[in-house]
Design a protein around this motif. Structure first.
Motif, short mmCIF file in Angstrom:
data_model
loop_
_atom_site.label_atom_id
_atom_site.label_comp_id
_atom_site.label_asym_id
_atom_site.label_seq_id
_atom_site.Cartn_x
_atom_site.Cartn_y
_atom_site.Cartn_z
N ALA A 1 1.64 -5.64 -0.80
CA ALA A 1 2.89 -4.95 -0.86
C ALA A 1 3.59 -4.47 0.50
CB ALA A 1 2.49 -3.52 -1.72
N VAL A 2 2.61 -3.81 1.48
CA VAL A 2 3.34 -3.48 2.94
C VAL A 2 4.04 -4.89 3.42
CG1 VAL A 2 2.73 -2.85 4.96
CG2 VAL A 2 1.77 -1.83 3.00
N LEU B 1 -2.60 -3.57 -1.68
CA LEU B 1 -1.65 -2.69 -0.74
C LEU B 1 -1.36 -3.71 0.64
CD1 LEU B 1 -4.08 0.28 -0.44
CD2 LEU B 1 -1.99 0.13 -1.68
N LEU C 1 2.72 -0.92 -4.19
CA LEU C 1 2.09 0.08 -3.12
C LEU C 1 1.52 1.24 -3.78
CD1 LEU C 1 1.46 0.06 -0.30
CD2 LEU C 1 3.38 1.46 0.12
N ASN D 1 8.41 -3.64 -4.80
CA ASN D 1 7.11 -3.61 -3.73
C ASN D 1 6.63 -2.20 -3.47
OD1 ASN D 1 6.85 -6.23 -3.27
ND2 ASN D 1 8.65 -6.28 -1.91
#
Length: 137
Positions: free
Chosen positions: A65-66, A62, A14, A10
């Protein structure tokens, strides 16, 4: 151990999303040229719209991923679909927006960066399938 590997994948997603977002606004930006329409008005070239689409898809990457970093889980299918979307939007077809035809235009560098990073994002998603344990598709 699964959570640690998911964190690395991940984080890679990111970083790739951030690099792509920065690239299309700095060193791999599309040209700022405009096309003159038959009625005398001007419009942006399609590479500008491709860059906007790539930026939106990168922001989605993004966010995904976060979210997956905080939930400590892999999401391989999300990464594969996002990487494929980034690649497809650079082609002129029914799915993509495309870039300019002339080979010396700046949008070709943008498309190259998008295709490479999109491919790396897809590889990141494919690698997530090999994490031992339960996958959240």
């Amino acid at each position: 151990m699964k959570n640690q590997k998911a964190l690395y994948f991940n984080l890679a997603g990111l970083i790739l999303g951030a690099v792509l977002l920065i690239a299309i606004f700095t060193w791999a930006a599309p040209c700022s040229g405009q096309l003159e329409l038959a009625n005398g008005n001007f419009t942006a070239m399609k590479c500008v719209y491709t860059a906007k689409a790539i930026a939106l898809i990168s922001i989605v990457l993004l966010v995904v991923a976060v979210e997956n970093i905080f939930k400590k889980r892999p999401a391989p299918l999300a990464y594969i679909v996002i990487g494929l979307a980034i690649i497809l939007v650079t082609f002129t077809n029914a799915v993509g927006i495309g870039i300019c035809v002339k080979a010396d235009m700046a949008c070709h560098a943008m498309a190259l960066w998008a295709r490479i990073i999109g491919g790396l994002i897809m590889l990141d998603g494919i690698a997530m399938f090999f994490i031992k344990g339960k996958n959240d598709l």
